[in-house]
Design an enzyme around this catalytic site. Structure first.
Site, PDB file in Angstrom:
ATOM      1  N   ASN A 147      46.671 -14.625  22.913  1.00  0.00           N
ATOM      2  CA  ASN A 147      46.519 -13.173  22.971  1.00  0.00           C
ATOM      3  C   ASN A 147      47.403 -12.525  21.912  1.00  0.00           C
ATOM      4  O   ASN A 147      48.632 -12.567  22.016  1.00  0.00           O
ATOM      5  CB  ASN A 147      46.917 -12.682  24.376  1.00  0.00           C
ATOM      6  CG  ASN A 147      46.737 -11.187  24.563  1.00  0.00           C
ATOM      7  OD1 ASN A 147      47.032 -10.404  23.668  1.00  0.00           O
ATOM      8  ND2 ASN A 147      46.285 -10.802  25.738  1.00  0.00           N
ATOM      9  N   PRO A 148      46.816 -11.922  20.870  1.00  0.00           N
ATOM     10  CA  PRO A 148      47.639 -11.350  19.793  1.00  0.00           C
ATOM     11  C   PRO A 148      48.509 -10.182  20.257  1.00  0.00           C
ATOM     12  O   PRO A 148      49.579  -9.952  19.709  1.00  0.00           O
ATOM     13  CB  PRO A 148      46.601 -10.881  18.760  1.00  0.00           C
ATOM     14  CG  PRO A 148      45.322 -10.751  19.511  1.00  0.00           C
ATOM     15  CD  PRO A 148      45.375 -11.759  20.618  1.00  0.00           C
ATOM     16  N   ASP A 156      52.599 -15.432  33.247  1.00  0.00           N
ATOM     17  CA  ASP A 156      51.406 -15.278  34.064  1.00  0.00           C
ATOM     18  C   ASP A 156      51.545 -13.951  34.776  1.00  0.00           C
ATOM     19  O   ASP A 156      52.630 -13.589  35.243  1.00  0.00           O
ATOM     20  CB  ASP A 156      51.270 -16.426  35.074  1.00  0.00           C
ATOM     21  CG  ASP A 156      49.898 -16.415  35.745  1.00  0.00           C
ATOM     22  OD1 ASP A 156      48.895 -16.213  35.040  1.00  0.00           O
ATOM     23  OD2 ASP A 156      49.829 -16.605  36.975  1.00  0.00           O
ATOM     24  N   LYS A 194      53.922   1.792  26.936  1.00  0.00           N
ATOM     25  CA  LYS A 194      53.552   0.741  27.883  1.00  0.00           C
ATOM     26  C   LYS A 194      54.541  -0.420  27.831  1.00  0.00           C
ATOM     27  O   LYS A 194      54.966  -0.939  28.874  1.00  0.00           O
ATOM     28  CB  LYS A 194      52.129   0.240  27.593  1.00  0.00           C
ATOM     29  CG  LYS A 194      51.635  -0.770  28.616  1.00  0.00           C
ATOM     30  CD  LYS A 194      50.263  -1.302  28.266  1.00  0.00           C
ATOM     31  CE  LYS A 194      49.864  -2.397  29.237  1.00  0.00           C
ATOM     32  NZ  LYS A 194      48.614  -3.073  28.850  1.00  0.00           N
ATOM     33  N   PHE A 251      43.980  -3.614  28.677  1.00  0.00           N
ATOM     34  CA  PHE A 251      42.896  -4.529  29.050  1.00  0.00           C
ATOM     35  C   PHE A 251      43.004  -4.797  30.538  1.00  0.00           C
ATOM     36  O   PHE A 251      43.893  -4.275  31.215  1.00  0.00           O
ATOM     37  CB  PHE A 251      42.994  -5.835  28.237  1.00  0.00           C
ATOM     38  CG  PHE A 251      44.310  -6.551  28.376  1.00  0.00           C
ATOM     39  CD1 PHE A 251      44.486  -7.527  29.337  1.00  0.00           C
ATOM     40  CD2 PHE A 251      45.372  -6.244  27.542  1.00  0.00           C
ATOM     41  CE1 PHE A 251      45.705  -8.188  29.472  1.00  0.00           C
ATOM     42  CE2 PHE A 251      46.595  -6.902  27.666  1.00  0.00           C
ATOM     43  CZ  PHE A 251      46.759  -7.873  28.634  1.00  0.00           C
ATOM     44  N   GLY A 252      42.099  -5.598  31.061  1.00  0.00           N
ATOM     45  CA  GLY A 252      42.143  -5.939  32.480  1.00  0.00           C
ATOM     46  C   GLY A 252      42.001  -4.713  33.366  1.00  0.00           C
ATOM     47  O   GLY A 252      41.108  -3.888  33.176  1.00  0.00           O
ATOM     48  N   HIS A 279      55.194  -4.327  33.496  1.00  0.00           N
ATOM     49  CA  HIS A 279      55.684  -5.568  34.084  1.00  0.00           C
ATOM     50  C   HIS A 279      55.968  -6.604  33.010  1.00  0.00           C
ATOM     51  O   HIS A 279      56.993  -7.270  33.029  1.00  0.00           O
ATOM     52  CB  HIS A 279      54.658  -6.103  35.083  1.00  0.00           C
ATOM     53  CG  HIS A 279      53.269  -6.229  34.537  1.00  0.00           C
ATOM     54  ND1 HIS A 279      52.613  -5.201  33.903  1.00  0.00           N
ATOM     55  CD2 HIS A 279      52.385  -7.272  34.517  1.00  0.00           C
ATOM     56  CE1 HIS A 279      51.412  -5.596  33.531  1.00  0.00           C
ATOM     57  NE2 HIS A 279      51.252  -6.850  33.874  1.00  0.00           N
ATOM     58  N   ASP A 323      44.086  -2.232  33.582  1.00  0.00           N
ATOM     59  CA  ASP A 323      44.842  -1.076  33.078  1.00  0.00           C
ATOM     60  C   ASP A 323      44.143   0.266  33.299  1.00  0.00           C
ATOM     61  O   ASP A 323      44.788   1.248  33.663  1.00  0.00           O
ATOM     62  CB  ASP A 323      45.153  -1.244  31.584  1.00  0.00           C
ATOM     63  CG  ASP A 323      46.270  -2.237  31.322  1.00  0.00           C
ATOM     64  OD1 ASP A 323      47.018  -2.576  32.265  1.00  0.00           O
ATOM     65  OD2 ASP A 323      46.397  -2.693  30.168  1.00  0.00           O
TER      66      ASP A 323
END
Length: 203
Positions: free
Chosen positions: A11-12, A73, A179, A156-157, A184, A159
């Protein structure tokens, strides 16, 4: 001579985030990603917790490359769903990484849950593993609530449906710097910086 630190991700966005955090705090350490090292078989995420999965990925990376490795994770734990999707966040709909399907399923499951009971938190576990077997893992959470419709084009996800406590914008409506400072993952990576500094002898 710089020390290479492997962030076990393709993931960049994650790579850039950790590179930003370490650039000034730990001089002489070059953060690289999986695209920068010879390919190796990546173990499935079979852990029952975020910490177990992060350690699993970091151990594999250190073992296969001989480099100190960091892995994370993360996922969304929803109060009304007893902490789910949790470690299953990326494959909640049954298809790994399908953000649209995962979010649609989550919103459907929460459809009849009143606004005051839609509390949730993003959780991230970050692990550092050295080739000599030294390990450190830590976890950070970002509290908020799940709203009913997606808002925002960043991130993403989940969000676009997560509004952090104290804000009226979703995570996907925050700019990257804001952000990073609150999230987290930003908190977990920032907390890992002193450990990287100490373990790699750059203090």
């Amino acid at each position: 001579m710089s020390t290479r630190l492997l962030l076990a991700t393709r993931n960049p966005g994650k790579l850039a985030e950790l590179q930003r955090l370490l650039a000034d705090a730990v001089p002489g350490v070059q953060v690289v990603g999986l695209a920068d090292v010879p390919e190796y078989p990546e173990a499935p995420e079979t852990g029952a917790t975020f910490a177990e999965n992060a350690l699993l990925k970091a151990r594999e990376a250190a073992r296969h490359t001989g480099l100190p490795a960091v892995a994370d994770d993360s996922g969304l734990a929803v109060d009304a769903l007893n902490g789910m999707p949790g470690v299953l966040s990326a494959r909640w709909s049954g298809r790994h990484g399908d953000d649209e399907a995962n979010t649609a399923l989550l919103l459907g499951q929460l459809d009849h849950v009143p606004d005051e009971r839609r509390g949730a938190e993003f959780v991230c576990a970050a692990a550092l593993v050295l080739p000599d077997g030294t390990e450190q893992v830590l976890e950070r959470a970002w509290r908020g609530r799940v709203i009913r419709e997606k808002r925002g084009g960043n991130g993403f996800g989940y969000d676009p449906v997560f509004v952090p406590d104290g804000l009226d914008r979703t995570s996907a409506e925050l700019d990257p710097a804001e952000k990073d400072a609150r999230s987290h993952r930003g908190q977990a990576f920032a907390a890992l910086v002193p450990a990287v500094n100490e373990r790699l002898g750059r203090s």
